[in-house]
Scaffold this active site. Structure first.
Site, PDB file in Angstrom:
ATOM      1  N   MET A 286      -6.515  -9.785   0.430  1.00  0.00           N
ATOM      2  CA  MET A 286      -5.947  -8.900   1.453  1.00  0.00           C
ATOM      3  C   MET A 286      -6.713  -7.586   1.525  1.00  0.00           C
ATOM      4  O   MET A 286      -6.888  -7.019   2.603  1.00  0.00           O
ATOM      5  CB  MET A 286      -4.454  -8.650   1.166  1.00  0.00           C
ATOM      6  CG  MET A 286      -3.546  -9.776   1.591  1.00  0.00           C
ATOM      7  SD  MET A 286      -3.741 -10.220   3.345  1.00  0.00           S
ATOM      8  CE  MET A 286      -3.309  -8.687   4.141  1.00  0.00           C
TER       9      MET A 286
ATOM     10  N   GLU B  85      -9.801   0.118  -6.847  1.00  0.00           N
ATOM     11  CA  GLU B  85      -9.697  -1.115  -7.629  1.00  0.00           C
ATOM     12  C   GLU B  85      -9.215  -0.739  -9.036  1.00  0.00           C
ATOM     13  O   GLU B  85      -9.149   0.433  -9.391  1.00  0.00           O
ATOM     14  CB  GLU B  85     -11.019  -1.883  -7.706  1.00  0.00           C
ATOM     15  CG  GLU B  85     -11.046  -3.194  -6.924  1.00  0.00           C
ATOM     16  CD  GLU B  85      -9.911  -4.183  -7.233  1.00  0.00           C
ATOM     17  OE1 GLU B  85      -9.346  -4.135  -8.346  1.00  0.00           O
ATOM     18  OE2 GLU B  85      -9.579  -5.008  -6.376  1.00  0.00           O
TER      19      GLU B  85
ATOM     20  N   THR C 123       2.774  -6.060  -1.498  1.00  0.00           N
ATOM     21  CA  THR C 123       2.855  -6.769  -2.784  1.00  0.00           C
ATOM     22  C   THR C 123       4.186  -7.511  -2.908  1.00  0.00           C
ATOM     23  O   THR C 123       5.242  -6.957  -2.589  1.00  0.00           O
ATOM     24  CB  THR C 123       2.756  -5.741  -3.945  1.00  0.00           C
ATOM     25  OG1 THR C 123       1.574  -4.973  -3.751  1.00  0.00           O
ATOM     26  CG2 THR C 123       2.727  -6.435  -5.293  1.00  0.00           C
TER      27      THR C 123
ATOM     28  N   HIS D 286       1.540 -22.214  -0.118  1.00  0.00           N
ATOM     29  CA  HIS D 286       0.484 -21.188  -0.195  1.00  0.00           C
ATOM     30  C   HIS D 286      -0.721 -21.738  -0.953  1.00  0.00           C
ATOM     31  O   HIS D 286      -0.629 -22.753  -1.626  1.00  0.00           O
ATOM     32  CB  HIS D 286       1.000 -19.927  -0.899  1.00  0.00           C
ATOM     33  CG  HIS D 286       1.904 -19.095  -0.049  1.00  0.00           C
ATOM     34  ND1 HIS D 286       3.253 -19.306   0.000  1.00  0.00           N
ATOM     35  CD2 HIS D 286       1.650 -18.063   0.799  1.00  0.00           C
ATOM     36  CE1 HIS D 286       3.803 -18.439   0.848  1.00  0.00           C
ATOM     37  NE2 HIS D 286       2.855 -17.678   1.350  1.00  0.00           N
TER      38      HIS D 286
ATOM     39  N   LYS E 257      -2.151 -18.136  -5.596  1.00  0.00           N
ATOM     40  CA  LYS E 257      -0.945 -17.300  -5.529  1.00  0.00           C
ATOM     41  C   LYS E 257      -0.217 -17.326  -6.874  1.00  0.00           C
ATOM     42  O   LYS E 257      -0.024 -18.386  -7.460  1.00  0.00           O
ATOM     43  CB  LYS E 257      -0.022 -17.781  -4.403  1.00  0.00           C
ATOM     44  CG  LYS E 257       1.180 -16.858  -4.217  1.00  0.00           C
ATOM     45  CD  LYS E 257       1.830 -17.023  -2.862  1.00  0.00           C
ATOM     46  CE  LYS E 257       3.050 -16.123  -2.696  1.00  0.00           C
ATOM     47  NZ  LYS E 257       2.729 -14.696  -2.726  1.00  0.00           N
TER      48      LYS E 257
ATOM     49  N   GLY F 229       7.318 -13.953  -1.282  1.00  0.00           N
ATOM     50  CA  GLY F 229       8.097 -12.833  -0.743  1.00  0.00           C
ATOM     51  C   GLY F 229       8.750 -13.212   0.574  1.00  0.00           C
ATOM     52  O   GLY F 229       9.891 -12.821   0.856  1.00  0.00           O
TER      53      GLY F 229
HETATM   54  N1  LIG Z   1       3.395  -8.857   2.701  1.00  0.00           N
HETATM   55  C1  LIG Z   1       2.468  -9.660   3.218  1.00  0.00           C
HETATM   56  O1  LIG Z   1       2.369  -9.846   4.455  1.00  0.00           O
HETATM   57  C2  LIG Z   1       1.482 -10.310   2.284  1.00  0.00           C
HETATM   58  C3  LIG Z   1       0.424 -11.066   2.776  1.00  0.00           C
HETATM   59  C4  LIG Z   1      -0.514 -11.558   1.880  1.00  0.00           C
HETATM   60  C5  LIG Z   1      -0.398 -11.281   0.526  1.00  0.00           C
HETATM   61  N2  LIG Z   1       0.673 -10.557   0.085  1.00  0.00           N
HETATM   62  C6  LIG Z   1       0.809 -10.171  -1.318  1.00  0.00           C
HETATM   63  O2  LIG Z   1      -0.197  -9.209  -1.610  1.00  0.00           O
HETATM   64  C7  LIG Z   1      -0.550  -9.289  -2.991  1.00  0.00           C
HETATM   65  C8  LIG Z   1      -2.056  -9.453  -3.129  1.00  0.00           C
HETATM   66  O3  LIG Z   1      -2.452 -10.675  -2.562  1.00  0.00           O
HETATM   67  P1  LIG Z   1      -3.992 -11.123  -2.558  1.00  0.00           P
HETATM   68  O4  LIG Z   1      -4.011 -12.539  -2.103  1.00  0.00           O
HETATM   69  O5  LIG Z   1      -4.808 -10.106  -1.848  1.00  0.00           O
HETATM   70  O6  LIG Z   1      -4.280 -11.083  -4.126  1.00  0.00           O
HETATM   71  P2  LIG Z   1      -5.694 -10.825  -4.874  1.00  0.00           P
HETATM   72  O7  LIG Z   1      -5.476 -11.235  -6.279  1.00  0.00           O
HETATM   73  O8  LIG Z   1      -6.807 -11.423  -4.090  1.00  0.00           O
HETATM   74  O9  LIG Z   1      -5.867  -9.230  -4.800  1.00  0.00           O
HETATM   75  C9  LIG Z   1      -5.127  -8.308  -5.564  1.00  0.00           C
HETATM   76  C10 LIG Z   1      -6.090  -7.184  -5.907  1.00  0.00           C
HETATM   77  O10 LIG Z   1      -5.344  -6.115  -6.517  1.00  0.00           O
HETATM   78  C11 LIG Z   1      -6.164  -5.590  -7.536  1.00  0.00           C
HETATM   79  N3  LIG Z   1      -5.374  -4.784  -8.476  1.00  0.00           N
HETATM   80  C12 LIG Z   1      -4.510  -5.210  -9.435  1.00  0.00           C
HETATM   81  N4  LIG Z   1      -4.054  -4.164 -10.144  1.00  0.00           N
HETATM   82  C13 LIG Z   1      -4.633  -3.050  -9.625  1.00  0.00           C
HETATM   83  C14 LIG Z   1      -4.570  -1.662  -9.942  1.00  0.00           C
HETATM   84  N5  LIG Z   1      -3.816  -1.191 -10.944  1.00  0.00           N
HETATM   85  N6  LIG Z   1      -5.311  -0.794  -9.197  1.00  0.00           N
HETATM   86  C15 LIG Z   1      -6.067  -1.243  -8.160  1.00  0.00           C
HETATM   87  N7  LIG Z   1      -6.182  -2.548  -7.824  1.00  0.00           N
HETATM   88  C16 LIG Z   1      -5.466  -3.442  -8.552  1.00  0.00           C
HETATM   89  C17 LIG Z   1      -6.819  -6.814  -8.175  1.00  0.00           C
HETATM   90  O11 LIG Z   1      -7.950  -6.465  -8.956  1.00  0.00           O
HETATM   91  C18 LIG Z   1      -7.169  -7.619  -6.930  1.00  0.00           C
HETATM   92  O12 LIG Z   1      -8.447  -7.273  -6.415  1.00  0.00           O
HETATM   93  C19 LIG Z   1       0.278 -10.442  -3.552  1.00  0.00           C
HETATM   94  O13 LIG Z   1       1.456  -9.922  -4.136  1.00  0.00           O
HETATM   95  C20 LIG Z   1       0.611 -11.254  -2.321  1.00  0.00           C
HETATM   96  O14 LIG Z   1       1.764 -12.043  -2.461  1.00  0.00           O
HETATM   97  C21 LIG Z   1       1.594 -10.076   0.933  1.00  0.00           C
HETATM   98  O1  LIG Z   2      -1.178 -15.108   0.039  1.00  0.00           O
HETATM   99  C1  LIG Z   2      -0.114 -14.630  -0.350  1.00  0.00           C
HETATM  100  O2  LIG Z   2       0.107 -14.351  -1.550  1.00  0.00           O
HETATM  101  C2  LIG Z   2       0.975 -14.360   0.631  1.00  0.00           C
HETATM  102  N1  LIG Z   2       2.010 -13.709   0.203  1.00  0.00           N
HETATM  103  C3  LIG Z   2       3.136 -13.321   0.989  1.00  0.00           C
HETATM  104  C4  LIG Z   2       4.390 -13.947   0.413  1.00  0.00           C
HETATM  105  O3  LIG Z   2       4.548 -13.975  -0.820  1.00  0.00           O
HETATM  106  O4  LIG Z   2       5.237 -14.383   1.193  1.00  0.00           O
HETATM  107  C5  LIG Z   2       2.957 -13.546   2.465  1.00  0.00           C
HETATM  108  C6  LIG Z   2       2.137 -14.756   2.790  1.00  0.00           C
HETATM  109  C7  LIG Z   2       0.811 -14.773   2.037  1.00  0.00           C
END
Ligand SMILES: NC(=O)c1ccc[n+]([C@@H]2O[C@H](COP(=O)([O-])OP(=O)(O)OC[C@H]3O[C@@H](n4cnc5c(N)ncnc54)[C@H](O)[C@@H]3O)[C@@H](O)[C@H]2O)c1
Ligand SMILES: O=C(O)C1=N[C@H](C(=O)O)CCC1
Length: 270
Positions: free
Chosen positions: A16, A37, A102, A158, A162, A168
């Protein structure tokens, strides 16, 4: 000419994080003010554009949230629960809008985020897409219209990286169904059955998680009764969807009163 609001992206090397950077660079309403990061990550100290495999952007990846947030009007945060809780306090100190994507946050994490929301604007949602947020409204309505002869099951799929389940989004949909029924989700939640579970308990809301390949995110709410089923489904096929929702939230939050908001507020669906 007025300055565009500056955004810091946390977890910038993540799936993301990189999507958010691309969307901000393409935006004419927000500018990139910083990239974070975790300490020890090999992107820290390097130019963000080069880390992402392109031309230099003149933005160095940092591991110092305090310094980065001081220069920002918004922080967009899709990282991990412990990081997000720490960022909530620091973003509130900096009076920056904290957009939280998150998932996997515990009740204790949510209480800490709530405290930070007394001092600054927080927009948090387990899913930032219009479609899913609309689906929560529909789910609440359908659940309110039907009685417990209709079993509610939520199935999500997913990608294989994940780390949290239920997603969420599944929890948002479960909350909406429970609200429609006038019950507490915690009291009726039945997660991932296995073994001799006994017959399904009337009124329960079931959760099931599929993990595989590169699935971006799929959610189904099933209302099953004798002789018929209603199935409502959302399919996300591009992560840019979530990033665009987060940018919308960062803009919407500018100048709002301190407090915790969600995407229904941002999208005007509340
Ligand atoms: N709300 C939404 O619409 C939605 C959509 C997609 C993903 N998400 C959520 O977003 C989160 C991340 O998803 P992702 O697929 O990008 O995961 P990812 O593992 O690819 O990325 C997470 C990043 O956060 C970094 N990180 C961790 N701790 C950190 C810190 N203390 N300081 C700075 N960076 C830090 C990691 O190094 C990593 O690069 C998950 O919880 C996921 O479920 C939510
Ligand atoms: O890729 C993920 O991780 C995603 N997280 C969100 C969730 O937990 O619902 C939204 C969809 C993608």
């Amino acid at each position: 000419m007025t300055e565009l609001p500056g955004v810091v992206v946390t977890g910038v090397s993540g799936r993301m994080g990189q999507m958010l950077v691309r969307e901000i660079l393409a935006s004419d309403r927000l500018k990139l003010a910083g990239a974070l990061e975790r300490s020890g990550h090999d992107w820290v100290g390097r130019d963000l554009g080069e880390c992402m495999g392109g031309a230099a952007l003149g933005v160095l990846v940092s591991d110092d949230p305090l310094e980065a947030f001081a220069r920002a009007q918004a922080v967009i945060d899709f990282t991990a629960p412990a990081a997000t809780v720490a960022f909530a306090e620091l973003a509130a100190q900096a009076r920056a809008v904290h957009v939280i994507g998150t998932t996997g946050l515990s009740a204790d994490d949510l209480a800490k985020i709530h405290t930070a929301g007394r001092h600054a604007v927080i927009v948090r949602a387990g899913n930032m897409s219009l479609g899913v947020n609309l689906l929560t409204k529909v789910t609440r309505q359908v659940a309110a219209a039907l009685d417990e002869d209709w079993d509610i099951e939520i199935v999500e799929a997913h990608h294989n990286k994940k780390v949290d389940a239920p997603s969420g989004t599944a929890l948002m949909l479960g909350e909406a169904a429970a609200e429609g029924r006038g019950v507490e989700l915690d009291a009726v939640s039945d997660r991932g059955r296995d073994g001799i579970t006994g017959a399904r308990k009337r009124g329960d809301i079931g959760f099931h998680a599929i993990r595989g390949g590169d699935v971006v995110g799929e959610h189904e709410v099933i209302f099953a009764s004798a002789g018929e089923r209603i199935v409502i489904k959302h399919i996300a096929s591009d992560r840019a969807l979530f990033a665009r929702g987060a940018l919308k939230a960062a803009l919407w939050g500018q100048g709002k009163a301190p407090g915790e908001y969600d995407m229904l507020d941002v999208l005007g669906l509340n």
